[in-house]
Write a protein that holds these residues in place. Structure first.
Motif, short mmCIF file in Angstrom:
data_model
loop_
_atom_site.label_atom_id
_atom_site.label_comp_id
_atom_site.label_asym_id
_atom_site.label_seq_id
_atom_site.Cartn_x
_atom_site.Cartn_y
_atom_site.Cartn_z
N GLY A 8 0.79 -1.24 0.00
CA GLY A 8 0.00 0.00 0.00
C GLY A 8 0.81 1.27 0.00
N SER A 9 1.95 1.28 -0.72
CA SER A 9 2.71 2.52 -0.83
C SER A 9 2.16 3.36 -1.97
N ALA A 10 2.38 4.69 -1.88
CA ALA A 10 1.96 5.58 -2.98
C ALA A 10 3.04 5.64 -4.06
N LYS A 11 4.19 5.01 -3.77
CA LYS A 11 5.36 5.16 -4.66
C LYS A 11 5.64 3.87 -5.42
N ILE A 12 5.76 3.98 -6.74
CA ILE A 12 6.18 2.81 -7.52
C ILE A 12 7.65 2.54 -7.19
N GLY A 13 7.98 1.27 -6.98
CA GLY A 13 9.37 0.93 -6.63
C GLY A 13 9.68 1.30 -5.18
N SER A 14 8.71 1.13 -4.32
CA SER A 14 8.87 1.52 -2.91
C SER A 14 9.78 0.55 -2.14
N HIS A 15 10.19 1.00 -0.95
CA HIS A 15 10.94 0.12 -0.05
C HIS A 15 10.08 -1.09 0.33
N THR A 16 8.80 -0.82 0.59
CA THR A 16 7.90 -1.90 1.00
C THR A 16 7.80 -2.95 -0.11
N THR A 17 7.77 -2.50 -1.35
CA THR A 17 7.73 -3.45 -2.47
C THR A 17 9.03 -4.25 -2.55
N PRO A 81 3.81 1.58 4.00
CA PRO A 81 4.75 2.58 4.50
C PRO A 81 4.17 3.21 5.76
N ASN A 82 5.03 3.82 6.55
CA ASN A 82 4.56 4.59 7.70
C ASN A 82 4.11 5.95 7.18
N TYR A 83 2.82 6.21 7.22
CA TYR A 83 2.29 7.52 6.85
C TYR A 83 1.63 8.12 8.08
N HIS A 84 2.16 9.21 8.55
CA HIS A 84 1.64 9.91 9.73
C HIS A 84 1.42 8.96 10.90
N GLY A 85 2.41 8.10 11.12
CA GLY A 85 2.38 7.23 12.30
C GLY A 85 1.45 6.04 12.18
N SER A 86 0.95 5.76 10.98
CA SER A 86 0.04 4.63 10.83
C SER A 86 0.23 3.99 9.44
N GLY A 112 6.23 -3.34 7.20
CA GLY A 112 6.13 -1.90 6.97
C GLY A 112 7.49 -1.25 6.90
N ASN A 113 7.51 -0.03 6.39
CA ASN A 113 8.76 0.72 6.28
C ASN A 113 8.53 2.19 6.63
N SER A 114 9.50 2.74 7.38
CA SER A 114 9.43 4.16 7.76
C SER A 114 10.62 4.91 7.16
N GLY A 115 10.38 6.17 6.80
CA GLY A 115 11.47 7.01 6.32
C GLY A 115 12.02 7.90 7.41
N GLY A 116 11.24 8.13 8.45
CA GLY A 116 11.69 8.98 9.55
C GLY A 116 12.20 8.12 10.69
N ILE A 117 11.57 8.24 11.86
CA ILE A 117 11.96 7.38 12.98
C ILE A 117 11.27 6.03 12.76
N HIS A 145 13.47 0.44 7.95
CA HIS A 145 13.72 1.86 7.71
C HIS A 145 14.37 1.99 6.33
N ASP A 146 14.23 3.15 5.72
CA ASP A 146 14.83 3.38 4.39
C ASP A 146 16.30 2.94 4.34
N THR A 147 17.01 3.13 5.45
CA THR A 147 18.45 2.84 5.47
C THR A 147 18.75 1.34 5.46
C1 LIG Z 1 1.83 11.20 3.67
C2 LIG Z 1 3.13 10.74 4.26
C3 LIG Z 1 3.26 10.67 5.63
C4 LIG Z 1 4.45 10.23 6.21
N1 LIG Z 1 4.54 10.12 7.57
C5 LIG Z 1 5.64 9.58 8.13
C6 LIG Z 1 5.72 9.37 9.54
O1 LIG Z 1 4.80 9.67 10.29
N2 LIG Z 1 6.83 8.80 10.04
C7 LIG Z 1 7.87 8.44 9.24
O2 LIG Z 1 8.85 7.90 9.74
N3 LIG Z 1 7.83 8.62 7.90
C8 LIG Z 1 6.74 9.17 7.33
N4 LIG Z 1 6.67 9.35 5.99
C9 LIG Z 1 7.82 8.93 5.17
C10 LIG Z 1 7.66 7.53 4.63
O3 LIG Z 1 7.56 6.58 5.69
C11 LIG Z 1 8.88 7.24 3.73
O4 LIG Z 1 8.72 7.99 2.54
C12 LIG Z 1 9.11 5.80 3.45
O5 LIG Z 1 10.26 5.69 2.63
C13 LIG Z 1 7.94 5.18 2.74
O6 LIG Z 1 8.21 3.81 2.43
P1 LIG Z 1 7.95 3.23 0.98
O7 LIG Z 1 9.14 3.56 0.11
O8 LIG Z 1 7.80 1.77 1.20
O9 LIG Z 1 6.70 3.88 0.45
C14 LIG Z 1 5.53 9.84 5.39
C15 LIG Z 1 5.39 9.94 3.99
C16 LIG Z 1 4.21 10.37 3.43
C17 LIG Z 1 4.08 10.43 1.93
#
Ligand SMILES: Cc1cc2nc3c(=O)[nH]c(=O)nc-3n(C[C@H](O)[C@H](O)[C@H](O)COP(=O)(O)O)c2cc1C
Length: 188
Positions: A8-17, A81-86, A112-117, A145-147
């Motif tokens: 369920g990522s918005a990005k083609i070629g995501s980390h989750t994929t 992906p982690n979007y806004h903590g969910s 799941g995957n997060s880009g921040g914490i 995590h992205d890293t």
């Molecule tokens: C709408 C949106 C909200 C996000 N919220 C968070 C967040 O709360 N915490 C976090 O660590 N990263 C957040 N991110 C960053 C994503 O987790 C990051 O881009 C990650 O690489 C997504 O993984 P993916 O490549 O599998 O899509 C957010 C990104 C988007 C687009």
């Protein structure tokens, strides 16, 4: 036995994929088919019970495919992906198009995957949804995590962290064990 990995990522070629592809390889080593349904590549329309919107034929076809593959699946992996903590709204919308009949007593792995914490909270939230759909969310989950990823020369991401590679194998083994033993088969 075959499974469906819904990403369920918005990005083609995501980390989750990328993680989904790593897992798919492990399922196949065990002679388990695992198809990836990447919602970035195959988007579906927003749930619309009133029929007020006018989705494209492509979107309708994608949804039909998702629904039939979900019905046939013996197990699921839900990737977000982690979007806004969910978990992402994209994944939630896909789940809203599915029902208990798709998930009832089927094993479900959560990734799941997060880009921040780095956070496993999106997976905790998903665990509640799976319970409501009567699926069995297995205990092992993967929150990267992205890293934890690297890129091939062509830009494709791949999982490049040995601890998560090992965890991925345990994760797959656990889902397979649930599928093979089907402890709740009689409750379907
Ligand atoms: C709408 C949106 C909200 C996000 N919220 C968070 C967040 O709360 N915490 C976090 O660590 N990263 C957040 N991110 C960053 C994503 O987790 C990051 O881009 C990650 O690489 C997504 O993984 P993916 O490549 O599998 O899509 C957010 C990104 C988007 C687009």
């Amino acid at each position: 036995m075959k499974g469906l990995i819904i990403v369920g990522s918005a990005k083609i070629g995501s980390h989750t994929t990328a993680l989904a592809h790593f897992l798919k390889g492990h399922f196949e080593e065990h002679d388990f088919e695992a198809e990836i349904f990447d919602l970035a590549e195959r988007p579906i329309h927003q749930l619309d019970v009133s029929g007020a919107s006018n989705p494209s034929e492509d979107y309708k076809q994608n949804l039909q495919d998702l629904q039939s593959k979900a019905r046939e699946a013996d197990f699921f992996v839900l990737g977000t992906p982690n979007y806004h903590g969910s978990y992402s709204g994209i994944l939630k919308n896909a789940l809203d198009h599915l029902t208990m009949d798709d998930f009832k007593m089927k094993p479900v792995g959560l990734i799941g995957n997060s880009g921040g914490i780095v956070s496993s909270e999106p997976l905790s939230h998903l665990r509640l949804i799976v319970r409501t759909l009567l699926g069995i969310a297995v205990p092992t989950q993967i929150a990267t995590h992205d890293t934890d990823y690297n890129k091939l020369d062509n830009g494709t991401l791949y999982l490049d962290n040995s601890e998560f590679q090992l965890r991925s194998k345990l994760f797959v083994d656990q889902i397979i064990s649930f599928v093979k033993n089907s402890p709740y088969e009689h409750l379907k």
